[in-house]
Design a protein around this motif. Structure first.
Motif, PDB file in Angstrom:
ATOM      1  N   LEU A 263      19.830  95.949  96.032  1.00  0.00           N
ATOM      2  CA  LEU A 263      19.909  97.247  95.364  1.00  0.00           C
ATOM      3  C   LEU A 263      18.590  98.004  95.472  1.00  0.00           C
ATOM      4  O   LEU A 263      18.570  99.218  95.703  1.00  0.00           O
ATOM      5  CB  LEU A 263      20.289  97.055  93.893  1.00  0.00           C
ATOM      6  N   LYS A 264      17.480  97.289  95.319  1.00  0.00           N
ATOM      7  CA  LYS A 264      16.178  97.944  95.445  1.00  0.00           C
ATOM      8  C   LYS A 264      15.951  98.462  96.860  1.00  0.00           C
ATOM      9  O   LYS A 264      15.376  99.541  97.055  1.00  0.00           O
ATOM     10  CB  LYS A 264      15.057  96.968  95.051  1.00  0.00           C
ATOM     11  N   LEU A 265      16.387  97.707  97.848  1.00  0.00           N
ATOM     12  CA  LEU A 265      16.206  98.149  99.231  1.00  0.00           C
ATOM     13  C   LEU A 265      17.168  99.283  99.578  1.00  0.00           C
ATOM     14  O   LEU A 265      16.809 100.194 100.330  1.00  0.00           O
ATOM     15  CB  LEU A 265      16.395  96.966 100.180  1.00  0.00           C
ATOM     16  N   TYR A 266      18.373  99.242  99.047  1.00  0.00           N
ATOM     17  CA  TYR A 266      19.296 100.355  99.225  1.00  0.00           C
ATOM     18  C   TYR A 266      18.646 101.647  98.726  1.00  0.00           C
ATOM     19  O   TYR A 266      18.805 102.721  99.315  1.00  0.00           O
ATOM     20  CB  TYR A 266      20.573 100.103  98.425  1.00  0.00           C
ATOM     21  N   ALA A 267      17.924 101.539  97.626  1.00  0.00           N
ATOM     22  CA  ALA A 267      17.327 102.711  96.995  1.00  0.00           C
ATOM     23  C   ALA A 267      16.214 103.338  97.822  1.00  0.00           C
ATOM     24  O   ALA A 267      15.787 104.450  97.536  1.00  0.00           O
ATOM     25  CB  ALA A 267      16.789 102.334  95.612  1.00  0.00           C
ATOM     26  N   THR A 268      15.713 102.638  98.830  1.00  0.00           N
ATOM     27  CA  THR A 268      14.633 103.197  99.652  1.00  0.00           C
ATOM     28  C   THR A 268      15.148 104.006 100.841  1.00  0.00           C
ATOM     29  O   THR A 268      14.354 104.559 101.598  1.00  0.00           O
ATOM     30  CB  THR A 268      13.710 102.079 100.196  1.00  0.00           C
ATOM     31  N   ILE A 269      16.457 104.044 101.031  1.00  0.00           N
ATOM     32  CA  ILE A 269      17.015 104.793 102.157  1.00  0.00           C
ATOM     33  C   ILE A 269      17.135 106.254 101.750  1.00  0.00           C
ATOM     34  O   ILE A 269      17.914 106.590 100.854  1.00  0.00           O
ATOM     35  CB  ILE A 269      18.389 104.234 102.572  1.00  0.00           C
ATOM     36  N   PRO A 270      16.376 107.134 102.375  1.00  0.00           N
ATOM     37  CA  PRO A 270      16.417 108.557 102.001  1.00  0.00           C
ATOM     38  C   PRO A 270      17.813 109.154 102.143  1.00  0.00           C
ATOM     39  O   PRO A 270      18.575 108.788 103.039  1.00  0.00           O
ATOM     40  CB  PRO A 270      15.448 109.210 102.983  1.00  0.00           C
ATOM     41  N   ASP A 271      18.139 110.047 101.234  1.00  0.00           N
ATOM     42  CA  ASP A 271      19.403 110.796 101.260  1.00  0.00           C
ATOM     43  C   ASP A 271      20.623 109.933 100.963  1.00  0.00           C
ATOM     44  O   ASP A 271      21.759 110.383 101.163  1.00  0.00           O
ATOM     45  CB  ASP A 271      19.589 111.515 102.605  1.00  0.00           C
ATOM     46  N   MET A 272      20.405 108.722 100.496  1.00  0.00           N
ATOM     47  CA  MET A 272      21.526 107.915 100.040  1.00  0.00           C
ATOM     48  C   MET A 272      22.078 108.577  98.773  1.00  0.00           C
ATOM     49  O   MET A 272      21.335 108.872  97.834  1.00  0.00           O
ATOM     50  CB  MET A 272      21.066 106.486  99.733  1.00  0.00           C
ATOM     51  N   ILE A 273      23.369 108.812  98.734  1.00  0.00           N
ATOM     52  CA  ILE A 273      23.988 109.490  97.592  1.00  0.00           C
ATOM     53  C   ILE A 273      24.608 108.452  96.667  1.00  0.00           C
ATOM     54  O   ILE A 273      25.436 107.643  97.085  1.00  0.00           O
ATOM     55  CB  ILE A 273      25.069 110.480  98.054  1.00  0.00           C
ATOM     56  N   VAL A 274      24.181 108.465  95.410  1.00  0.00           N
ATOM     57  CA  VAL A 274      24.721 107.557  94.409  1.00  0.00           C
ATOM     58  C   VAL A 274      25.580 108.364  93.441  1.00  0.00           C
ATOM     59  O   VAL A 274      25.096 109.288  92.792  1.00  0.00           O
ATOM     60  CB  VAL A 274      23.602 106.834  93.644  1.00  0.00           C
ATOM     61  N   GLY A 275      26.866 108.031  93.390  1.00  0.00           N
ATOM     62  CA  GLY A 275      27.780 108.745  92.509  1.00  0.00           C
ATOM     63  C   GLY A 275      28.467 107.811  91.535  1.00  0.00           C
ATOM     64  O   GLY A 275      28.435 106.592  91.700  1.00  0.00           O
ATOM     65  N   LYS A 276      29.068 108.387  90.526  1.00  0.00           N
ATOM     66  CA  LYS A 276      29.811 107.608  89.537  1.00  0.00           C
ATOM     67  C   LYS A 276      31.299 107.680  89.857  1.00  0.00           C
ATOM     68  O   LYS A 276      31.819 108.733  90.222  1.00  0.00           O
ATOM     69  CB  LYS A 276      29.551 108.138  88.135  1.00  0.00           C
ATOM     70  N   THR A 277      31.982 106.562  89.710  1.00  0.00           N
ATOM     71  CA  THR A 277      33.414 106.512  89.956  1.00  0.00           C
ATOM     72  C   THR A 277      34.000 105.375  89.128  1.00  0.00           C
ATOM     73  O   THR A 277      33.318 104.802  88.275  1.00  0.00           O
ATOM     74  CB  THR A 277      33.703 106.328  91.462  1.00  0.00           C
ATOM     75  N   SER A 278      35.244 105.035  89.353  1.00  0.00           N
ATOM     76  CA  SER A 278      35.858 103.887  88.688  1.00  0.00           C
ATOM     77  C   SER A 278      36.874 103.274  89.629  1.00  0.00           C
ATOM     78  O   SER A 278      37.480 103.966  90.462  1.00  0.00           O
ATOM     79  CB  SER A 278      36.532 104.295  87.381  1.00  0.00           C
ATOM     80  N   VAL A 279      37.050 101.979  89.517  1.00  0.00           N
ATOM     81  CA  VAL A 279      38.011 101.248  90.334  1.00  0.00           C
ATOM     82  C   VAL A 279      38.777 100.296  89.422  1.00  0.00           C
ATOM     83  O   VAL A 279      38.177  99.409  88.798  1.00  0.00           O
ATOM     84  CB  VAL A 279      37.309 100.448  91.454  1.00  0.00           C
ATOM     85  N   ASP A 280      40.078 100.499  89.323  1.00  0.00           N
ATOM     86  CA  ASP A 280      40.925  99.644  88.485  1.00  0.00           C
ATOM     87  C   ASP A 280      40.358  99.520  87.074  1.00  0.00           C
ATOM     88  O   ASP A 280      40.307  98.425  86.491  1.00  0.00           O
ATOM     89  CB  ASP A 280      41.070  98.257  89.115  1.00  0.00           C
ATOM     90  N   GLY A 281      39.887 100.637  86.547  1.00  0.00           N
ATOM     91  CA  GLY A 281      39.367 100.647  85.190  1.00  0.00           C
ATOM     92  C   GLY A 281      37.924 100.216  85.049  1.00  0.00           C
ATOM     93  O   GLY A 281      37.359 100.260  83.955  1.00  0.00           O
ATOM     94  N   GLN A 282      37.314  99.787  86.147  1.00  0.00           N
ATOM     95  CA  GLN A 282      35.909  99.381  86.108  1.00  0.00           C
ATOM     96  C   GLN A 282      35.001 100.577  86.390  1.00  0.00           C
ATOM     97  O   GLN A 282      35.239 101.328  87.332  1.00  0.00           O
ATOM     98  CB  GLN A 282      35.605  98.344  87.190  1.00  0.00           C
ATOM     99  N   ALA A 283      33.979 100.745  85.563  1.00  0.00           N
ATOM    100  CA  ALA A 283      32.969 101.749  85.878  1.00  0.00           C
ATOM    101  C   ALA A 283      32.247 101.302  87.129  1.00  0.00           C
ATOM    102  O   ALA A 283      31.872 100.134  87.277  1.00  0.00           O
ATOM    103  CB  ALA A 283      31.991 101.897  84.716  1.00  0.00           C
TER     104      ALA A 283
END
Length: 343
Positions: A263-283
């Motif tokens: 997760l920390k390394l994912y966060a270093t990729i510029p322009d990575m878009i993090v959005g909120k959603t839900s799957v089968d009732g899971q946040a």
């Protein structure tokens, strides 16, 4: 993806052949592409360029994906300058929460992935990644149980060990250093952190290895390519990063330390878009890689917003508009329970 069905019955290569071929084929890439190819024993579907490589090459190696960004600095003129600090605060916070919660009891991580290709038929794969680094695989619960009961393990390759170590380093130490370690987990043909002369030498050596691989396959080598520079180099470097962190996650997602580092390394990729959603009732959170770094294709990874476990990956090819989906279930287990059929 068109090669996936043909590869289902192909035995996995020996570890040393896998790592050697994987590194060599990195330099066969002409332009980033979003073809999805992965031998059965692997879990993720990274983006690879196989323009001049036939099914035999794919069966012999797993090659890399495409992404974009920058990397920690090396000498002047070497691979691009330092990675920016993590820009996706939600991922950094989630990584801290995941690490604080710790890994659940057990001595192995079990992941079940259900892939849906063009025919929309599910293709199940079970992988048990032990805390010692061995892997057991199967295409059903029964075949996995049988493999574990027989002790039919596949030893971790150097690549497996490298990506896991890099993820743990990111979780516990210097993220910039871990980033370099993850990018170069299967070799460093792009010369990350090297001087210009050293980078050129590394590139030339990788090109020569690629030519030899093509020769052994009986295929014509398209000829050496110049080492990429500028944005092309940045894209390829982050391509490797994205592919490798996903491999670590999809192989060992239930290990909290590995997951936090990813997760920390994912966060270093510029322009990575993090959005909120839900799957089968899971946040959930959706991690969308910038299309520009995937040559216009899209790759959306959906993770549980509370624990960071992967839930689903959706990939759409820009070239063919083909759409692929993988569903994931991860858990901690004991090897003894699995051998006894308790999954």
């Amino acid at each position: 993806m068109d090669l996936m069905k043909n590869l289902r019955d192909v035995p996995s290569p020996r570890p040393e052949a896998y790592d050697r071929a994987r590194t060599a084929l990195q330099t066969a890439m002409a332009e980033p592409a979003a073809t999805v190819v992965r031998p059965k024993r692997r879990l993720s579907w990274p983006k690879v360029s196989v323009a001049a490589v036939g099914a035999a090459a794919v069966a012999a190696a797993v090659v890399i994906g495409t992404s974009g960004g920058s990397v920690p600095a090396g000498p002047a003129g070497a691979a691009p300058a330092p990675a920016p600090q993590a820009v996706e605060v939600p991922l950094v916070k989630l990584a801290s929460a995941v690490q604080a919660a710790g890994t659940q009891p057990g001595d192995a991580s079990l992941i079940v992935n259900e892939k849906f290709g063009l025919d929309n038929k599910p293709d199940l794969n079970y992988t048990l990644y032990t805390d010692k680094g061995d892997q057991f695989t199967g295409d059903s619960a029964k075949s996995l149980v049988d493999a574990v009961a027989k002790g039919d393990a596949q030893p971790a390759t150097p690549y497996d060990r490298n990506v896991m170590a890099a993820a743990r380093l990111a979780a516990n130490g210097d993220v910039d250093k871990a980033r370099i370690a993850m990018i170069t987990a299967s070799g460093n043909p792009l010369g990350v952190g090297l001087s210009p002369a050293e980078a050129d030498k590394a590139w030339a050596a990788a090109q020569a290895e690629t030519a030899e691989l093509f020769r052994k396959m009986g295929k014509p080598f398209p000829g050496p390519k110049p080492r990429p520079t500028g944005k092309d180099l940045e894209n390829l470097i982050n391509n490797h990063l994205l592919s490798n962190i996903k491999h670590a996650l999809f192989a060992n997602a239930a290990d909290a330390e590995v997951r936090a580092g990813v997760l920390k390394l994912y966060a270093t990729i510029p322009d990575m878009i993090v959005g909120k959603t839900s799957v089968d009732g899971q946040a959930a959170l959706s991690l969308t890689a910038p299309p520009a770094i995937l040559d216009g294709s899209t790759d959306v990874l959906i993770i549980n917003a509370g624990n960071g476990l992967p839930i689903r990956e959706e990939i759409t090819s820009a070239e063919t508009s083909k759409h692929y989906v993988v569903n994931y279930k991860s858990s901690r287990v004991t090897i003894a329970d699995v051998a006894a059929g308790k999954i």
